[in-house]
Design a protein around this motif. Structure first.
Motif, PDB file in Angstrom:
ATOM      1  N   GLN A 134       0.850  -1.181   0.000  1.00 53.35           N
ATOM      2  CA  GLN A 134       0.000   0.000   0.000  1.00 53.35           C
ATOM      3  C   GLN A 134       0.889   1.235   0.000  1.00 53.35           C
ATOM      4  O   GLN A 134       1.951   1.255   0.622  1.00 53.35           O
ATOM      5  CB  GLN A 134      -0.935   0.012   1.201  1.00 53.35           C
ATOM      6  N   ALA A 135       0.450   2.256  -0.699  1.00 52.82           N
ATOM      7  CA  ALA A 135       1.245   3.483  -0.814  1.00 52.82           C
ATOM      8  C   ALA A 135       1.205   4.262   0.493  1.00 52.82           C
ATOM      9  O   ALA A 135       0.189   4.296   1.195  1.00 52.82           O
ATOM     10  CB  ALA A 135       0.701   4.341  -1.949  1.00 52.82           C
ATOM     11  N   GLY A 136       2.321   4.894   0.822  1.00 51.05           N
ATOM     12  CA  GLY A 136       2.364   5.783   1.968  1.00 51.05           C
ATOM     13  C   GLY A 136       1.673   7.098   1.664  1.00 51.05           C
ATOM     14  O   GLY A 136       1.263   7.365   0.526  1.00 51.05           O
ATOM     15  N   ASP A 137       1.549   7.945   2.689  1.00 51.69           N
ATOM     16  CA  ASP A 137       0.891   9.242   2.494  1.00 51.69           C
ATOM     17  C   ASP A 137       1.574  10.363   3.278  1.00 51.69           C
ATOM     18  O   ASP A 137       0.985  11.426   3.466  1.00 51.69           O
ATOM     19  CB  ASP A 137      -0.591   9.161   2.868  1.00 51.69           C
ATOM     20  N   GLN A 138       2.814  10.125   3.714  1.00 48.20           N
ATOM     21  CA  GLN A 138       3.516  11.127   4.513  1.00 48.20           C
ATOM     22  C   GLN A 138       4.945  11.312   4.021  1.00 48.20           C
ATOM     23  O   GLN A 138       5.608  10.344   3.626  1.00 48.20           O
ATOM     24  CB  GLN A 138       3.565  10.695   5.992  1.00 48.20           C
ATOM     25  N   LEU A 139       5.423  12.557   4.047  1.00 49.39           N
ATOM     26  CA  LEU A 139       6.838  12.828   3.841  1.00 49.39           C
ATOM     27  C   LEU A 139       7.610  12.402   5.087  1.00 49.39           C
ATOM     28  O   LEU A 139       7.038  12.286   6.171  1.00 49.39           O
ATOM     29  CB  LEU A 139       7.077  14.316   3.596  1.00 49.39           C
ATOM     30  N   ALA A 140       8.916  12.202   4.923  1.00 44.67           N
ATOM     31  CA  ALA A 140       9.730  11.832   6.079  1.00 44.67           C
ATOM     32  C   ALA A 140      11.117  12.446   5.969  1.00 44.67           C
ATOM     33  O   ALA A 140      11.806  12.259   4.962  1.00 44.67           O
ATOM     34  CB  ALA A 140       9.843  10.319   6.198  1.00 44.67           C
ATOM     35  N   THR A 141      11.499  13.180   7.000  1.00 43.67           N
ATOM     36  CA  THR A 141      12.869  13.665   7.151  1.00 43.67           C
ATOM     37  C   THR A 141      13.389  13.168   8.496  1.00 43.67           C
ATOM     38  O   THR A 141      12.615  12.946   9.427  1.00 43.67           O
ATOM     39  CB  THR A 141      12.951  15.197   7.094  1.00 43.67           C
TER      40      THR A 141
END
Length: 272
Positions: A134-141
């Motif tokens: 399933q595709a994610g929906d959040q950016l991550a740094t």
């Protein structure tokens, strides 16, 4: 200044064999003084849907993740695992990039946003990543002692707004672990990576799978490290291996000061 390393692999479905290769690679990078290392996408498990389901683990738990944490600690290295199958509470899997610090703590993760659902003129032919994940929906740094990492995975590299958003969140270094097909890699891999570096004025570290895999899959390799001016400062070819480069964040700072493209931008594209 610090040394960053990239690991190019020819991974298969057996995590034990892949882990052995990863350990040897990390030992080599440790001997060179590397403090941050990136693996390719699917470094520990590269197979079919059943393989991902068999070896998936909940985020932060499970024997494979424990071994990765132990290796990060053993080699005193920040380890970015390009992508690993994570079992979610809803029963679905995510393709997640995992960031372990040099003490072996999981410091961040990122679920791949863009699923590789395409047709390619190779022996494999049709790719449907959304059948697996399933595709994610959040950016991550992730903040590190070496600068802020902006995380992405493979097919993401074709979507420039993601990287603009990561830079807007403070990213200094963009990670692009991948399993690029040989056909698309030969055509677009380097061009896309250099474009992402130039337009964000960030360092880009990109580690890929290479060679022949099961079910006719062929990956491109050619892992590379690119400076914020878009110059390739280290690279590999078609075979498994490691390479490294000195990373100086002041280069990006200088370029952004002289050419503040983000300040000049007049069109803002939001992620859906």
């Amino acid at each position: 200044m610090m040394k960053v390393g990239i690991i190019q692999m020819n991974s298969g479905a057996d995590p034990v064999q892949n882990m052995d290769v990863l350990q040897t690679s990390l030992q080599r990078l440790h001997q060179q003084g590397v403090k941050l290392a990136l693996t390719p996408e699917n470094a520990l498990v590269f197979g079919d849907k059943q393989d991902y389901q068999r070896h998936a683990e909940p985020l932060g738990h499970g024997p494979i993740q424990r071994q990765l944490a132990e290796m990060a600690h053993q080699f005193d290295i920040w380890l970015v695992v390009g992508a690993f199958p994570i079992q979610n509470d809803n029963g679905r899997l995510s393709s997640a990039s995992l960031v372990f610090d040099n003490a072996g703590h999981l410091r961040g993760s990122y679920d791949k946003l863009h699923m590789f659902d395409v047709e390619v003129a190779d022996a494999h032919g049709r790719y449907r990543e959304s059948d697996y994940f399933q595709a994610g929906d959040q950016l991550a740094t992730v903040d590190t002692p070496f600068g802020c990492l902006g995380l992405s995975i493979c097919y993401d590299v074709r979507f420039a707004p993601l990287y603009h958003a990561l830079r807007a969140q403070g990213a200094d270094i963009l990670t692009v672990p991948a399993a690029f097909t040989r056909v698309t890699g030969q055509a677009h891999w380097e061009a896309l990576l250099r474009a992402r570096a130039i337009e964000t004025q960030c360092w880009v570290i990109a580690a890929g799978q290479c060679g022949e895999h099961s079910k006719g899959r062929q990956t491109w390799g050619h892992s590379m490290i690119i400076d914020p001016w878009g110059q390739v400062v280290a690279s590999l070819g078609d075979d498994p291996g490691v390479t490294w480069a000195e990373l100086d964040l002041s280069i990006g700072e200088s370029i952004r000061r002289k050419m503040p493209v983000l300040d000049h931008a007049r069109l803002q594209t939001q992620l859906k």
